[in-house]
Write a protein that holds these residues in place. Structure first.
Motif, PDB file in Angstrom:
ATOM      1  N   LYS A  36      30.475  41.353  44.075  1.00 37.23           N
ATOM      2  CA  LYS A  36      31.917  40.485  42.748  1.00 37.23           C
ATOM      3  C   LYS A  36      30.863  39.813  42.157  1.00 37.23           C
ATOM      4  O   LYS A  36      29.891  39.512  41.529  1.00 37.23           O
TER       5      LYS A  36
ATOM      6  N   LYS B   2      39.877  37.886  52.950  1.00 38.80           N
ATOM      7  CA  LYS B   2      41.000  39.728  53.954  1.00 38.80           C
ATOM      8  C   LYS B   2      42.936  39.092  53.753  1.00 38.80           C
ATOM      9  O   LYS B   2      43.058  38.574  53.147  1.00 38.80           O
TER      10      LYS B   2
ATOM     11  N   VAL C  53      42.148  40.348  38.415  1.00 36.87           N
ATOM     12  CA  VAL C  53      41.732  40.135  40.133  1.00 36.87           C
ATOM     13  C   VAL C  53      40.689  39.475  40.360  1.00 36.87           C
ATOM     14  O   VAL C  53      40.011  39.189  39.135  1.00 36.87           O
TER      15      VAL C  53
ATOM     16  N   VAL D 139      36.638  40.135  44.440  1.00 36.39           N
ATOM     17  CA  VAL D 139      36.788  41.610  44.677  1.00 36.39           C
ATOM     18  C   VAL D 139      34.339  42.015  44.481  1.00 36.39           C
ATOM     19  O   VAL D 139      34.781  42.180  43.385  1.00 36.39           O
TER      20      VAL D 139
ATOM     21  N   GLU E 173      34.481  47.671  48.041  1.00 37.10           N
ATOM     22  CA  GLU E 173      35.658  47.633  48.739  1.00 37.10           C
ATOM     23  C   GLU E 173      37.234  48.537  48.651  1.00 37.10           C
ATOM     24  O   GLU E 173      37.288  48.737  47.496  1.00 37.10           O
TER      25      GLU E 173
ATOM     26  N   ALA F  47      40.917  49.275  49.177  1.00 39.29           N
ATOM     27  CA  ALA F  47      42.332  48.492  49.478  1.00 39.29           C
ATOM     28  C   ALA F  47      43.753  49.414  49.754  1.00 39.29           C
ATOM     29  O   ALA F  47      43.072  50.846  49.115  1.00 39.29           O
TER      30      ALA F  47
ATOM     31  N   ARG G  86      39.913  52.481  47.034  1.00 36.33           N
ATOM     32  CA  ARG G  86      38.207  51.883  47.435  1.00 36.33           C
ATOM     33  C   ARG G  86      38.369  52.361  45.722  1.00 36.33           C
ATOM     34  O   ARG G  86      38.544  52.053  44.749  1.00 36.33           O
ATOM     35  N   VAL G  87      36.955  50.274  45.762  1.00 34.34           N
ATOM     36  CA  VAL G  87      36.968  50.356  44.275  1.00 34.34           C
ATOM     37  C   VAL G  87      35.598  50.844  43.703  1.00 34.34           C
ATOM     38  O   VAL G  87      34.556  50.880  44.050  1.00 34.34           O
TER      39      VAL G  87
ATOM     40  N   LEU H 278      40.550  51.900  40.608  1.00 37.18           N
ATOM     41  CA  LEU H 278      39.794  51.624  41.509  1.00 37.18           C
ATOM     42  C   LEU H 278      40.873  53.132  41.833  1.00 37.18           C
ATOM     43  O   LEU H 278      41.111  53.438  41.782  1.00 37.18           O
TER      44      LEU H 278
ATOM     45  N   ARG I 224      46.354  45.623  47.944  1.00 34.81           N
ATOM     46  CA  ARG I 224      46.121  44.732  48.797  1.00 34.81           C
ATOM     47  C   ARG I 224      44.466  44.557  48.803  1.00 34.81           C
ATOM     48  O   ARG I 224      44.062  46.009  49.968  1.00 34.81           O
ATOM     49  N   PHE I 225      43.685  44.018  49.398  1.00 31.62           N
ATOM     50  CA  PHE I 225      42.127  44.167  48.501  1.00 31.62           C
ATOM     51  C   PHE I 225      41.681  43.985  50.857  1.00 31.62           C
ATOM     52  O   PHE I 225      42.255  43.073  51.062  1.00 31.62           O
ATOM     53  N   GLU I 226      40.963  44.751  50.784  1.00 31.50           N
ATOM     54  CA  GLU I 226      40.589  44.865  52.484  1.00 31.50           C
ATOM     55  C   GLU I 226      38.793  43.659  53.018  1.00 31.50           C
ATOM     56  O   GLU I 226      39.256  42.739  53.318  1.00 31.50           O
TER      57      GLU I 226
END
Lengths: 614, 467
Positions: free
Chosen positions: A64, B4, B24, B27, B31, B33, B46-47, B57, B73-75
């Motif tokens: 990140k 989360k 954001v 993140v 990742e 989302a 997906r990022v 994304l 919403r990011f997981e």
């Protein structure tokens, strides 16, 4: 070495294996950084104002912006010393065995392990004594690393002075074995040293020696027709399934090099597994010891991080140079340099550099040249005076098997030997599928002399019974190549009018070339006898077939029908005699048999005065 | 990993399947989302890239209907799927949601679909011969457990029937256990997918198979997940439940096209034919997920299918695949037109692991020699056939005519067989000897003499007749 204090910056952008960070003012290009909480290993490749870009050698998922980046002040270095042999390393020099012990069957990221084992104590035998003057490259002692290779411990670069003390005995690579004093400076020398992998290890000015000793590989088509000298460079391009990997495995197994470095760069996991499984069981034909004892393996399989694929090549060549510097003949195989070039292309793309040909960066030819230029036969710096060589053999995987693409083209510019693999040969399971019309070796002349010498020794020792036609090795070689060239022309005619319509003197060319292809050029890597063919046997086989060809042609010229020659039962035997475990003895027997048959034919047709060969 | 459930409202830009979200924080790269649009539809994303205060994304499931006013919403982690032995006998879509009206898989064991590379040092070299009952494969392109062997085909050729036959008949001799099947459909037509499911049902294989379907009209970007989900399941079955798994991935061409689509959307520098420069690395992360791991009883064998665009073997997709996989089985239109089933052209086909799985104690001592001889003789037969087209059969030498006859017999009797014909390896080799005996014995240069004496019909007949 000046170690800079740890400096800390922050990540600002992550895109695949390339990350951007800021906050370390005195960052340098080529510096190693530790990225994120897990400390993933990265290398700085670009600096722009206060920002810098690094390529990361491990998977970057989950990184990140805001995470820390640590500057280490070090460059990407290889750890060199006892423990390299009989080992399998990843693209940044970590032993895969250790990673497995730490993390299980999958390679996960953030593992930090040393290249050289720290738990092994090596028995160090000094060759210098207190009071001796030492300088970089000097041999100060030896370690019997494996039964096959005695590791010579060298003074690292940058250290010179007088030996204050030296200790014989069992030590780990971390423990000092020698103290060098130079005025008020003291240097503790251990058995390990470091070298930045992207910088060639130096040799003496004017230290390059001519390439005139052949690297004997036991592969007939190579040794006899397209030889590679010790210190030379060779390219093996070929589409998939043409046998590049098997060929490189064969060279790694049978080359008469002291040390072999094998780099699996972006290739299959099972292939590396095969090497690891097979090599310990195979015996080196020169020492009788397991092959692994002289081998260093570097494995970065195609699904491992792409940046480490790029570095694996440099790691391998640095290790090769290090053994060269000990005064050994080293052979390095890289499978495949195309994957290395593609790794460069991928990183270049992420940096948004302007692409040149087929998306490759414009500096591709420079990198290829730099790599192959690290080969050579050289006078090594340091005492005692010694020579070493590093031979580089690179596989190239051209897209679509078409050699007209950047990696193949540029590789050919900087290599001296070209073994062109041919899909057509591979389809009829003729291996090695080295095309004899397209391949070349610019060293054929240079190494021919020592070749001819070793052959004439054989002919004196073994071939005393073989007196006829005083042709030397070189003439036989030339006759064989001419025959193959002519046969290709005749074949193209035969494809139009059919073989049956050819005149007899052309049909014998086809037959003789068929015998040569099947009985000499084709060599099974998986046949116990034929996998390795010593050079004396190579010559005997060549002589057998060429003598047959010359005599048969002469008989046909003088009226014997081709079909009569074709019906000789020995023809079939000539194609198979290479696999006879009795070796040269079997060839000799066959040659006598052929001589008898030729004499019989001559009598049948009332021909006199034919010098009946073989 | 991010917190989360971290949610943001509003995106700055929508460009094809790419979304750019600003403002954001926390993140991570790669990742997953979830995008919840005004239409109430939830899409996965997906990022692809993160920077300070922004993330790019990629949306799965189609961008039509998206507005900038969506909830993201990011997981907090890469795409993971739950695994348990409940997956057997089930059918899922390209996002691993059940489509067989069964309950969702619930498990605390969640796995990252991207997997991790197997340490080469932890691999066991594959050497168990799989008998598929198909002569061309068993005899000349032997498959071993843990191998990745693709089928290169063209539109309209019976690759589905061939692979179904393999799935039906594949056994390791001496072992009763049948293969568990993991089938990933990428961009297949509905009828093609149904054919497989029917096949599995009829052969009773359905309860030991897992089906992941991304059909031709499903979102293309989901195709990037489909094979990875399938292989994550396959790895779980093979290395956790210690089963022998055969994974069938069809059609990899559709996968690669989805990858190109995504690459183009990101405005990346293209390499050959518009495919991204990392196509090789990307395909490798799929194909390399096959093999055997030390200390585990199971194995993962992969048979991807790909249709060569325009029948071109040098197209980037088959080309790069061939560089990664351990061989290739090539189907040929000319043989298909002749009515030969399976229309396998053995000459350009190859199985790299063949030699480790055959020979004495595994198949039969003469196997390797016979196979080499078949290749050599068939190649000469094909050459004779080409020549006959120019000079006519009468213009051939007697020897060439024998080879011509051999080539015909090879195609008609050895390669050609019934779709439900299951030949043992002995049967396959006996047919091979039968057709090789068309040629004079002196032409059998690739077979050691001892095997000629042992297996050539001429000597066998003698041996069986009383002296």
């Amino acid at each position: 070495m000046v170690i800079k204090l740890a400096r800390i910056g922050k990540l600002v952008r992550i895109s695949g294996s390339v990350v951007e960070a800021l906050g370390i003012e005195d960052i340098t290009i080529g510096e190693i950084v530790e990225v994120g909480e897990e400390g993933l290993i990265g290398e700085v490749i670009r600096i722009f104002e206060d920002r810098f870009t690094a390529q990361v050698y491990e998977d970057t998922t989950g990184l990140k912006p805001g995470e820390i980046v640590k500057g280490t002040g070090k460059r990407l270095e290889a750890e060199l010393g006892p423990g390299l042999l009989n080992n399998i390393l990843d693209g940044i020099g970590r032993p895969l065995e250790l990673i497995k012990n730490l993390r299980g069957p999958y390679i996960t990221r953030g593992v930090k392990v040393n290249t050289l084992p720290r738990n092994i104590k090596w028995y160090f035998t000094p060759t210098v004594k207190e009071g001796d003057e030492v300088a970089p490259g000097d041999v100060v002692g030896t370690v019997k690393e494996t039964e096959s290779v005695t590791h010579r411990i060298l003074i690292p670069h940058g250290i010179r002075g007088e030996v204050a003390w030296v200790k014989e005995g069992k030590y780990t690579v971390d423990q000092p074995i020698l103290l060098v004093k130079n005025g008020t400076n003291e240097y503790e020398v251990t058995m390990k040293q470091y070298w930045p992998i992207r910088v060639p290890r130096p040799f003496e000015t004017d230290g390059r020696l001519p390439l005139e000793k052949p690297l004997i590989t036991g592969q007939r088509v190579i040794d006899t027709f397209f030889p590679i000298p010790k210190g030379g460079t060779a390219a093996i391009p070929g589409g998939f399934g043409t046998g590049k990997t098997v060929m490189l495995h064969q060279l790694a197994k049978w080359s008469d090099a002291k040390v072999v470095v094998y780099i699996g760069c972006g290739e299959r996991g099972n292939e590396m597994c095969e090497v690891v499984t097979e090599f310990p069981k195979l015996k080196d034909p020169y020492t009788g010891r397991p092959l692994m004892e002289r081998t260093v393996l570097i494995a970065n399989t195609s699904n491992m991080p792409v940046a480490a694929r790029e570095s694996s090549i440099y790691f391998g060549v640095t290790i090769g140079e290090y053994f060269r510097d000990q005064g050994y003949d080293v052979a390095l195989m890289a499978d495949s340099t195309s994957r290395w070039a593609e790794a460069m292309r991928e990183v270049s793309g992420r940096l948004e550099e302007m692409p040149a040909e087929m998306g490759y960066p414009a500096y591709l030819p420079d990198r290829i040249a730099e790599f192959y230029e690290r080969a050579g036969r050289v006078k090594v710096p340091g005492k005692p005076s010694r020579e070493g060589s590093l031979t580089i053999i690179g596989a190239v995987s051209p897209p679509g098997g078409d050699f007209n693409e950047p990696v193949t083209i540029h590789t050919l510019r900087f290599t001296g030997v070209f073994w062109a693999l041919d899909a057509d040969l591979a389809y009829s399971r003729h291996f090695p599928a080295i095309n004899w019309l397209k391949s070349y070796s610019i060293h054929a002349g240079a190494v021919a002399e020592p070749w001819a010498q070793s052959f004439s020794q054989y002919s004196k020792k073994i071939l005393g019974w073989w007196e006829r036609k005083h042709m030397g090795f070189l003439e036989y070689r030339k006759t064989a190549l001419d025959l193959l060239g002519e046969a290709a022309e005749v074949e193209s005619i035969a494809r139009v009018i059919g073989e049956a319509s050819l005149p007899d003197e052309q049909r014998i060319i086809l037959l003789a070339s068929e015998i040569l292809k099947e009985g000499f050029l084709r060599q099974s890597a998986f046949d116990e006898v034929d996998s390795y063919c010593e050079i004396g046997k190579q010559f005997c086989l060549l002589k057998l077939m060429i003598d047959f060809y010359l005599t048969a042609s002469e008989l046909i010229d003088r009226g014997v029908p081709f079909e009569r020659v074709r019906s000789m039962p020995q023809i079939f035997k000539m194609m198979r005699v290479k696999e006879d475990p009795r070796g040269i003895e079997a060839i000799r027997e066959l040659s006598l048999e052929i001589r008898g048959e030729f004499q019989k034919i001559a009598r049948e047709y009332g021909i006199e005065g034919v010098v009946v060969g073989s | 990993m991010g917190v989360k459930g971290l949610a943001y409202r509003g995106v700055k830009e929508i460009k094809g399947s790419l979304l750019i979200v600003e403002g954001v924080e926390g993140v991570g790269y790669n990742e997953v989302a979830r995008i919840i649009g005004q239409d109430g539809v939830e899409r996965l994303a997906r990022v692809l890239e993160v920077g300070k205060g922004y993330a790019i994304l990629q949306v799965f499931g189609g961008e039509i209907g998206l507005q900038t006013d969506v909830v993201v919403r990011f997981e907090g982690s890469a795409f993971t799927i739950p695994v348990s032995d409940e997956v057997l006998g089930r059918m899922f879509n390209g996002r691993f949601e059940p489509i067989d009206h069964g309950p969702p898989i619930i498990s605390t064991d969640r796995r990252d679909i991207n997997g991790a590379p197997i340490n080469p040092k932890a691999r066991i070299y594959p050497n168990d011969f799989i008998q598929t009952g198909i002569s061309a494969i068993d005899g000349m392109l032997s498959l071993v457990r843990g191998q990745k062997l693709p089928i290169f085909s063209e539109s309209g050729l019976p690759h589905n029937r061939v692979i179904a036959q393999i799935a039906r008949q594949a056994t390791v001799r001496g072992e009763e256990e049948e293969f568990a099947l993991v089938f990933a459909a990428m961009g297949l037509k509905k009828d093609e997918a149904l054919y497989f499911i029917d096949e599995f049902e009829h052969s009773g294989a359905l309860e030991r198979s897992v089906v992941i379907l991304n059909l031709a009209d499903d979102p293309a970007v989901e195709r990037l997940f489909t094979p990875r989900i399938a292989l994550t399941v396959a790895e779980y079955l093979a290395f956790e439940l210690e089963m022998h798994v055969l994974a069938i991935l069809s059609d990899m061409t559709n996968y690669a096209e989805a990858l190109r689509e995504m690459s183009a959307a990101r405005e990346e520098v293209p390499s050959r034919k518009g495919y991204p420069g990392y196509l090789y690395s990307d395909l490798a992360t799929i194909y390399e997920r096959a093999g055997i791991i030390e200390g585990k009883k199971g194995s993962l064998t992969q048979m991807p299918i790909l249709t060569m665009p325009g029948g071109d073997l040098h197209h980037p997709i088959p080309d790069l695949t061939g560089y990664i996989t351990e061989g290739q089985i090539i189907l040929d239109r000319e043989l298909d037109i002749k009515g030969v089933y399976p229309p396998i052209n053995v000459l350009p086909s190859l199985s790299r692991l063949m030699r480790s799985g055959i020979g004495k104690g595994k198949t039969r001592d003469d196997h390797k020699d016979v196979s080499d001889q078949l290749y050599y003789s068939y190649k000469r037969g094909v050459r004779a056939r080409e020549l006959a087209r120019i000079v006519g059969e009468m213009g051939l030498s007697p020897e060439e005519r024998k080879y011509l006859e051999f080539a015909e017999a090879f195609e008609r009797r050895f390669v050609n067989q019934g779709e439900y014909e299951n030949r043992t390896i002995e049967k396959t080799l006996d047919i091979a000897w039968d057709i090789l005996s068309i040629l004079p014995e002196s032409e059998l240069v690739r077979i050691h003499e001892e095997y000629v004496k042992k297996y050539h019909p001429k000597y066998r007949e003698k041996a069986s007749k009383p002296a």
